[in-house]
Scaffold this motif. Structure first.
Motif, PDB file in Angstrom:
ATOM      1  N   LYS A 137       0.807  -1.213   0.000  1.00  0.00           N
ATOM      2  CA  LYS A 137       0.000   0.000   0.000  1.00  0.00           C
ATOM      3  C   LYS A 137       0.846   1.272   0.000  1.00  0.00           C
ATOM      4  O   LYS A 137       0.287   2.373   0.018  1.00  0.00           O
ATOM      5  CB  LYS A 137      -0.928  -0.010   1.212  1.00  0.00           C
ATOM      6  N   TRP A 138       2.180   1.124  -0.007  1.00  0.00           N
ATOM      7  CA  TRP A 138       3.043   2.304  -0.016  1.00  0.00           C
ATOM      8  C   TRP A 138       3.150   2.847  -1.438  1.00  0.00           C
ATOM      9  O   TRP A 138       3.458   2.111  -2.381  1.00  0.00           O
ATOM     10  CB  TRP A 138       4.441   1.951   0.495  1.00  0.00           C
ATOM     11  N   LYS A 139       2.913   4.136  -1.592  1.00  0.00           N
ATOM     12  CA  LYS A 139       3.026   4.790  -2.892  1.00  0.00           C
ATOM     13  C   LYS A 139       3.597   6.185  -2.712  1.00  0.00           C
ATOM     14  O   LYS A 139       3.368   6.828  -1.678  1.00  0.00           O
ATOM     15  CB  LYS A 139       1.659   4.891  -3.587  1.00  0.00           C
ATOM     16  N   MET A 141       3.473   9.890  -2.892  1.00  0.00           N
ATOM     17  CA  MET A 141       2.307  10.764  -2.800  1.00  0.00           C
ATOM     18  C   MET A 141       2.312  11.832  -3.888  1.00  0.00           C
ATOM     19  O   MET A 141       1.377  12.637  -3.964  1.00  0.00           O
ATOM     20  CB  MET A 141       2.253  11.403  -1.398  1.00  0.00           C
ATOM     21  N   GLU A 142       3.336  11.835  -4.728  1.00  0.00           N
ATOM     22  CA  GLU A 142       3.375  12.751  -5.860  1.00  0.00           C
ATOM     23  C   GLU A 142       3.133  12.034  -7.173  1.00  0.00           C
ATOM     24  O   GLU A 142       2.360  12.489  -8.019  1.00  0.00           O
ATOM     25  CB  GLU A 142       4.722  13.481  -5.920  1.00  0.00           C
ATOM     26  N   SER A 143       3.773  10.878  -7.363  1.00  0.00           N
ATOM     27  CA  SER A 143       3.716  10.211  -8.667  1.00  0.00           C
ATOM     28  C   SER A 143       2.991   8.872  -8.660  1.00  0.00           C
ATOM     29  O   SER A 143       2.654   8.355  -9.717  1.00  0.00           O
ATOM     30  CB  SER A 143       5.145   9.985  -9.183  1.00  0.00           C
ATOM     31  N   GLY A 144       2.832   8.296  -7.487  1.00  0.00           N
ATOM     32  CA  GLY A 144       2.237   6.970  -7.433  1.00  0.00           C
ATOM     33  C   GLY A 144       3.237   5.850  -7.589  1.00  0.00           C
ATOM     34  O   GLY A 144       2.856   4.677  -7.626  1.00  0.00           O
ATOM     35  N   ALA A 145       4.531   6.186  -7.698  1.00  0.00           N
ATOM     36  CA  ALA A 145       5.575   5.162  -7.826  1.00  0.00           C
ATOM     37  C   ALA A 145       5.576   4.282  -6.583  1.00  0.00           C
ATOM     38  O   ALA A 145       5.230   4.714  -5.478  1.00  0.00           O
ATOM     39  CB  ALA A 145       6.941   5.811  -8.021  1.00  0.00           C
ATOM     40  N   THR A 146       5.984   3.042  -6.750  1.00  0.00           N
ATOM     41  CA  THR A 146       5.940   2.075  -5.646  1.00  0.00           C
ATOM     42  C   THR A 146       7.309   1.542  -5.242  1.00  0.00           C
ATOM     43  O   THR A 146       7.396   0.630  -4.441  1.00  0.00           O
ATOM     44  CB  THR A 146       5.033   0.884  -6.034  1.00  0.00           C
ATOM     45  N   GLU A 147       8.376   2.103  -5.821  1.00  0.00           N
ATOM     46  CA  GLU A 147       9.732   1.647  -5.481  1.00  0.00           C
ATOM     47  C   GLU A 147      10.576   2.818  -5.016  1.00  0.00           C
ATOM     48  O   GLU A 147      10.325   3.970  -5.375  1.00  0.00           O
ATOM     49  CB  GLU A 147      10.382   0.960  -6.687  1.00  0.00           C
ATOM     50  N   ASN A 148      11.599   2.488  -4.223  1.00  0.00           N
ATOM     51  CA  ASN A 148      12.540   3.493  -3.721  1.00  0.00           C
ATOM     52  C   ASN A 148      11.787   4.626  -3.026  1.00  0.00           C
ATOM     53  O   ASN A 148      11.908   5.795  -3.387  1.00  0.00           O
ATOM     54  CB  ASN A 148      13.406   4.039  -4.864  1.00  0.00           C
ATOM     55  N   LEU A 149      11.008   4.283  -2.020  1.00  0.00           N
ATOM     56  CA  LEU A 149      10.157   5.241  -1.322  1.00  0.00           C
ATOM     57  C   LEU A 149      10.773   5.674   0.000  1.00  0.00           C
ATOM     58  O   LEU A 149      11.300   4.844   0.754  1.00  0.00           O
ATOM     59  CB  LEU A 149       8.774   4.626  -1.075  1.00  0.00           C
ATOM     60  N   TRP A 150      10.660   6.987   0.283  1.00  0.00           N
ATOM     61  CA  TRP A 150      11.232   7.560   1.494  1.00  0.00           C
ATOM     62  C   TRP A 150      10.133   8.273   2.278  1.00  0.00           C
ATOM     63  O   TRP A 150       9.386   9.080   1.726  1.00  0.00           O
ATOM     64  CB  TRP A 150      12.344   8.537   1.154  1.00  0.00           C
ATOM     65  N   LEU A 151      10.052   7.973   3.564  1.00  0.00           N
ATOM     66  CA  LEU A 151       9.052   8.556   4.451  1.00  0.00           C
ATOM     67  C   LEU A 151       9.682   9.714   5.215  1.00  0.00           C
ATOM     68  O   LEU A 151      10.659   9.531   5.954  1.00  0.00           O
ATOM     69  CB  LEU A 151       8.540   7.505   5.430  1.00  0.00           C
ATOM     70  N   ASN A 152       9.127  10.912   5.026  1.00  0.00           N
ATOM     71  CA  ASN A 152       9.602  12.059   5.795  1.00  0.00           C
ATOM     72  C   ASN A 152       9.119  11.901   7.234  1.00  0.00           C
ATOM     73  O   ASN A 152       7.905  11.806   7.494  1.00  0.00           O
ATOM     74  CB  ASN A 152       9.068  13.359   5.189  1.00  0.00           C
TER      75      ASN A 152
END
Length: 771
Positions: A137-139, A141-152
């Motif tokens: 369910k991680w995406k 929040m700008e592009s909808g990409a599902t890889e290499n995601l970073w949580l501020n």
């Protein structure tokens, strides 16, 4: 041993030998399948690159050698006197005994530091908006990409990471969000990479300009819990930054420099002997292999070796004698003592014919001896190979001076022996022209090697580099423009392109369609021309009563040595003062003609510049040294004390901020670092002083003999290898024959197929023989 017995009258010697027993092939090996892929940027570690085959077990056999009968007694032996047994046991257990390391390892040693923002990191109220524990369910929040995601960690924004040069990575949404928040006055610098979170931690990145790197967060557990993530329940689902760095190293620079992936033909024999990695010892191995490729070094030292061993003073030992140990190293690397296959190899357990394995040398004594008294070279850390070469030459110069009578007694004059430094040292002539008084001053100074910068504006493929960078920029913009799906903070997805379905998030990230990055390719002559180019410097001219003028300074070669070392300044400090490496190829030709840069001294019609007036109390302008104010200001701005900054300028002769900072970081712990700076004369000797030392001179036309290359982010980590042209025949001083290109990668020696001449760090040229 015979020589030591004659010198010391010792009658008992402990002899240790290692027998290599090939392992029996078993079904267990079949279950392993293909070789395990590396998991970290390291060599020889369980998860790193392979440091050599492990197809043999090692069995140690110890015997007691009794003189003068030379009878050998197998140990252990209960019939020996208890005192002898105790001494043998103590020797074998002593840490100083050459012992076999379990791993020959190197690894990136960039320390990940605690973020200064972690302790008081602001975190917004989630208002019930928590991060799902389900990775699916991680995406972005700008592009909808599902890889290499970073949580501020401050506001819970999930964004894609930055794109790598090879097309991998993301579209940079995470850092853009940081910059947008910063513009609004919200400093939210820390982000954690989703998919790397485990109970042991995670990848945390700080976007703050003063850190801009991977950091640690001592409060990570609490920061994640704020957004509903239980660190104890997380498992790894994505690659860490270290693993991604490994992928890039493995696919590009590491493979190119070490010629990995090529079907290299292993070679053995005289002149083709490898050096075992003792753990971060590749910088020593590469320099020793480079020096052993010089016949004028190897041949005389091999001929003198026996005499030097026999002439060790009674108050010393051969193990503590630099002359003996250096000659021993040359004898081992270029002689035939270790030229055959391993004579100690025993048949495999299954009775099959043993596979011949070449002998290799473990230079433990050499490493220990040359490292004594030096805080860095005596440590187990990776070091700068160029610095080690200078250190080795300085130590040998001292040993040659104190052992001059022994060297002469060994017949050095008839063997073509010359002091090691004499083979490389040369003089440069600096011309300083004052345009206001129309006067000139010429000074000389010695140099051990030619250090040159890489002028990227002189790249021969600048148009290709510009096109590659432009295409990369276009791809980034297309990816950003293709961010058709926006996921709001409440999890609602909005399609910004109503007329058409948005492209798949990974469509623009197909690395197979992304061309490899084009790096600048600069001829080495352009680097040398940059070294010799005229520069404008501020100067207090004695011809103008000490008035500060903009003088013109140029540098030329006053002498040309038999061997020219050229060091490429690939390493520097970035804007955040972190060590970095310049990604460029330097075209090093097989032949290098430097005669056009030969100095000619004062010319007819030139007016010499006067010295400072007598009685002024100041040193002559030619020798007075003034620390560079700009360098001092930049170092002080980073929090260092002014006296230390001035001393750094003095130690580096105002050569630049990077060199001064290197000195500061290495000497900030010195007891006199903060003591007041005392004005002294510059390190450059006057012309009259320099002429007191005779240095060899000859035609400045050279041919390439070898080079040392480095893989890694900076010289304090990574791996070194040596490529050299060397014949298998015994070295002869003054010989002109060059053999094929060989790769010396620790214990591995092979014929080079695609010699990476453009990736060198230190190049060795020798004067071309007269035709």
């Amino acid at each position: 041993v015979d020589a030591d017995h004659e010198r010391t009258n010792c009658d008992l010697y402990l002899r240790t030998r290692s027998f290599y027993v090939p392992k029996k092939k078993s079904d267990d090996n079949k279950d392993k399948g293909e070789q395990q892929q590396p998991k970290k940027v390291a060599i020889g570690t369980p998860d790193g690159f392979d440091a050599g085959d492990d197809a043999a077990n090692v069995v140690d056999v110890n015997t007691l050698l009794v003189y003068p009968s030379k009878v050998e007694i197998l140990l252990p032996n209960a019939n020996l006197p208890e005192l002898v047994l105790n001494v043998v046991d103590a020797v074998l257990k002593h840490d100083g005994v050459a012992k076999r390391e379990d791993l020959a390892a190197w690894a990136e040693e960039n320390e990940v530091k605690e973020s200064r923002y972690a302790a008081n990191l602001p975190q917004e109220d989630p208002n019930g908006r928590l991060i799902s524990p389900d990775p699916k369910k991680w995406k972005c929040m700008e592009s909808g990409a599902t890889e290499n995601l970073w949580l501020n960690l401050s506001d819970g924004f999930i964004g894609s990471g930055r794109r790598n040069w090879d097309g991998s990575g993301g579209n940079g949404a995470a850092i853009r969000h940081y910059e947008e928040m910063k513009a609004q006055g919200k400093d939210y610098p820390l982000a954690v990479k989703l998919g790397t979170i485990t109970p042991n931690g995670a990848d945390v990145f700080s976007y703050a300009p003063d850190e801009n790197d991977l950091v640690t967060d001592a409060n990570l557990k609490d920061h994640l819990s704020h957004w509903g993530i239980d660190i104890m329940k997380q498992t790894k689902t994505d690659k860490t930054m270290a693993e991604l760095t490994l992928d890039l190293n493995q696919s590009f620079e590491f493979d190119k420099v070490t010629e990995a992936g090529k079907d290299l033909q292993a070679v053995s024999g005289a002149g083709r002997i490898g050096l075992s990695n003792l753990g971060n010892s590749c910088y020593i191995a590469s320099i020793l292999q480079l020096l052993a490729s010089i016949d004028d070094v190897a041949a005389p030292n091999m001929a003198m070796a026996a005499s030097l061993r026999a002439s060790v003073p009674a108050s010393s030992e051969a193990t503590a004698d630099e002359l003996v140990q250096f000659a021993k190293a040359m004898e081992a690397l270029r002689g035939d003592r270790y030229a055959g296959v391993n004579a100690n190899a025993a048949p495999p357990e299954d009775g099959a014919t043993p596979t011949p394995t070449p002998l290799r040398i473990a230079p433990r004594l050499f490493r220990t001896l040359l490292g004594q008294g030096h805080s860095e070279f005596s440590s187990a850390r990776q070091q700068d190979a160029l610095e080690y070469l200078g250190h080795l030459i300085d130590r040998m110069e001292s040993a040659e001076r104190s052992g001059a009578s022994r060297i002469e007694a060994s017949g050095a004059s008839g063997l073509g022996w010359r002091p090691l430094k004499q083979l490389f040292e040369f003089e440069v002539e600096e011309r300083l022209f004052d345009p206001e008084s129309q006067t000139v001053r010429y000074t000389r100074r010695p140099e051990l090697y030619l250090g040159v910068n890489v002028p990227l504006d002189r790249a021969v493929n600048s148009s290709e580099v510009a096109a590659s960078d432009s295409e990369a920029a276009k791809r980034r913009k297309l990816e950003e423009a293709g961010a058709c799906t926006y996921v709001s903070s409440d999890g609602t997805a909005t399609d910004n392109a109503a007329a058409a379905a948005p492209p798949a998030p990974d469509a623009a990230m197909d690395t197979e369609m992304v061309p490899a990055k084009v790096v600048p390719r600069v001829p080495i002559l352009s680097c040398i021309d940059s070294f010799a180019a005229t520069e404008v410097v501020e100067f207090n001219s004695p011809a103008m009563d000490g008035k500060q003028v903009n003088a013109q300074k140029s540098t030329r070669f006053a002498t040309f040595p038999p061997y020219m070392l050229v060091a490429i300044h690939r390493y520097y400090f970035d804007k955040n003062w972190r060590p970095a490496k310049l990604d460029a190829e330097v075209e090093a030709p097989a032949e290098l003609n430097l005669e056009s840069l030969r100095a000619h001294g004062i010319r007819d019609g030139e007016v010499p510049m006067p010295d400072a007036p007598e009685g002024s109390g100041a040193a002559p302008a030619s020798t007075r040294f003034s620390p560079d104010a700009d360098i001092i200001a930049q170092i002080v701005a980073m929090g260092f004390e002014e006296n230390g900054a001035k001393k750094a300028c003095k130690a580096t002769n105002n050569s630049g901020v990077e060199a001064a900072m290197e000195w500061v970081l290495s000497h900030m712990g010195d007891a006199d670092f903060h003591t007041p700076y005392v004005e002294e004369a510059a390190t450059a000797p006057s012309a009259s002083a320099s002429t007191a030392v005779t240095r060899e001179d000859g035609p400045g036309i050279y041919e390439l003999v070898g080079f040392v290359s480095h893989v890694g982010a900076n010289t304090a980590c990574g791996h070194y290898v040596c490529h050299a042209r060397r014949t298998e025949s015994p070295p002869v001083a003054g010989a002109s024959t060059l053999g094929p290109w060989l790769l010396f990668n620790d214990e591995k020696v092979a014929l080079s197929q695609e010699t990476p001449v453009d990736r060198g760090y230190v190049y060795l040229y020798r004067r071309r023989a007269s035709s």
